[in-house]
Enzyme design. Structure first.
Site: not given
Ligand SMILES: NC(=O)c1ccc[n+]([C@@H]2O[C@H](COP(=O)([O-])OP(=O)(O)OC[C@H]3O[C@@H](n4cnc5c(N)ncnc54)[C@H](OP(=O)(O)O)[C@@H]3O)[C@@H](O)[C@H]2O)c1
Length: 323
Positions: A40, A43-46, A92-93, A140, A196
């Site tokens: 990932g 985008s975002g944190i990644g 794709d996870l 995922t 769910y």
């Molecule tokens: N943001 C927060 O406040 C927060 C808080 C606690 C924990 N987290 C954790 O931090 C991590 C990063 O989150 P983020 O906030 O940076 O969100 P994000 O910007 O949406 O990043 C998540 C990344 O995971 C990718 N992804 C989703 N489904 C996937 C799949 N099936 N295979 C491969 N890649 C996939 C997304 O790709 P696509 O763009 O293609 O969907 C995206 O690049 C996550 O694990 C989240 O649970 C975040």
């Protein structure tokens, strides 16, 4: 680290806190001998994590399902740092087949592997099954990373052994791990639509991230392997993760703005746990704002972690026999 520290950014025992950025917590660290996979990372944190690891001279592989977004992320990193070593591989996870194909492609590159950042995730999505018939958030956030880690472990062990450099695995969990189903993990009804809850299913998958890290950590310690495994809560950050709950999150942010972080702060705990020399040999721990914290009692339950391990293997065996 309490609410006061979260709001004020006051550093904890590590010297860092909620206001620290990924760049600050890795200052002076040279990662030129390291190769990292960031799931990932588009985008975002990644993306921020990939950027900072590359800034510290690590070779970064962005593992993403959207190759266009991943190439754009690579471009963004190179524009800021033309010397960055960044590659992109498709992953794709939520597909066992795709995870296996990703690992084959990575192994074919014949690179070492020191860091695995299990970062990708989805949040609060409506009930849906993956192509392997597994509930999407569990598939995922947990199962894909569980399989990915297992398939990359031999490579990481060999790298750690031949280089003498400690390998590190970081699982992105969340404080949301506390909000899960009644028994922690719905082993008997993991894929069922009935009962769910999009929120509890996310909490369950984030609990699974910690249980997975802890169980793997125990196994690697028992084997005497030079690889640590820890989990983190990055903070609350507005990212595309919120896409299924944009209105709720924007409203929440309006009332709780003082506890939200920006993205550079959001990547700090991951980068700290992945690179900081203070964490040498630290394994099986949970970090928030770059400081160790005690996760929920379910997350600390060794029996639950062992059961999840066996359960995850069975789900993967089932999915693999169908494909
Ligand atoms: N943001 C927060 O406040 C927060 C808080 C606690 C924990 N987290 C954790 O931090 C991590 C990063 O989150 P983020 O906030 O940076 O969100 P994000 O910007 O949406 O990043 C998540 C990344 O995971 C990718 N992804 C989703 N489904 C996937 C799949 N099936 N295979 C491969 N890649 C996939 C997304 O790709 P696509 O763009 O293609 O969907 C995206 O690049 C996550 O694990 C989240 O649970 C975040």
């Amino acid at each position: 680290m309490g609410f006061f520290s979260l709001v004020t950014g006051r550093p904890g025992a590590s010297g860092f806190g909620s206001a620290s950025t990924a760049e600050q917590v890795t200052e002076g660290i040279d990662a030129k001998n390291l190769t990292a996979i960031v799931t990932g990372g588009a985008s975002g944190i990644g993306l921020e994590t990939a950027k900072i690891l590359a800034l510290r001279r690590a070779h970064v592989i962005i593992a993403a399902r959207n190759i266009g977004a991943a190439n754009k992320a690579k471009q963004i990193i190179l524009e800021e740092n033309e010397k960055a070593r960044v590659d992109v591989l498709i992953l794709d996870l939520c597909s066992v087949k795709s995870v296996r194909a990703f690992v084959d492609s990575f192994i074919a590159l014949d690179l070492p592997l020191n860091l695995l950042i299990n970062n990708a995730g989805v949040m609060f999505c409506p009930h849906r099954l993956s192509e392997d018939g597994i509930e999407m958030q569990f598939a995922t956030n947990h199962l894909g990373h569980f399989l990915l880690t297992n398939l990359l472990l031999e490579k990481m062990k060999n790298t750690a052994k031949t280089t003498g450099i400690e390998g590190r695995i970081v699982n992105l969990s969340s404080i949301a791990h506390v909000h899960t189903y009644g028994n922690g993990i719905r082993f008997d009804r993991i894929n069922e639509r009935s009962g769910y809850s999009d929120k509890r299913a996310y909490g369950q998958s984030k609990l699974a991230n910690i249980l997975h890290a802890n169980e793997l950590s125990r196994r690697l310690q028992a084997e005497g392997v030079n690889i640590t495994v820890n989990s983190v809560h990055p903070g609350i950050i507005m990212t595309p993760l919120m896409r299924h709950s944009a209105f709720l999150m924007k409203t929440l942010r309006f009332f709780t703005f003082c506890i939200w972080k920006n993205v550079p702060q959001g990547a700090a705990t991951t980068c700290f746990v992945a690179l900081h020399p203070k964490l040498k040999r630290v394994t099986g721990k949970y970090y928030v704002d770059c400081n160790e914290m005690k996760p929920s009692s379910y997350a600390r339950n060794e029996k639950l972690a062992k059961r999840l391990w066996d359960f995850s293997n069975k789900l993967i065996d089932g999915a693999s026999s169908k494909s």
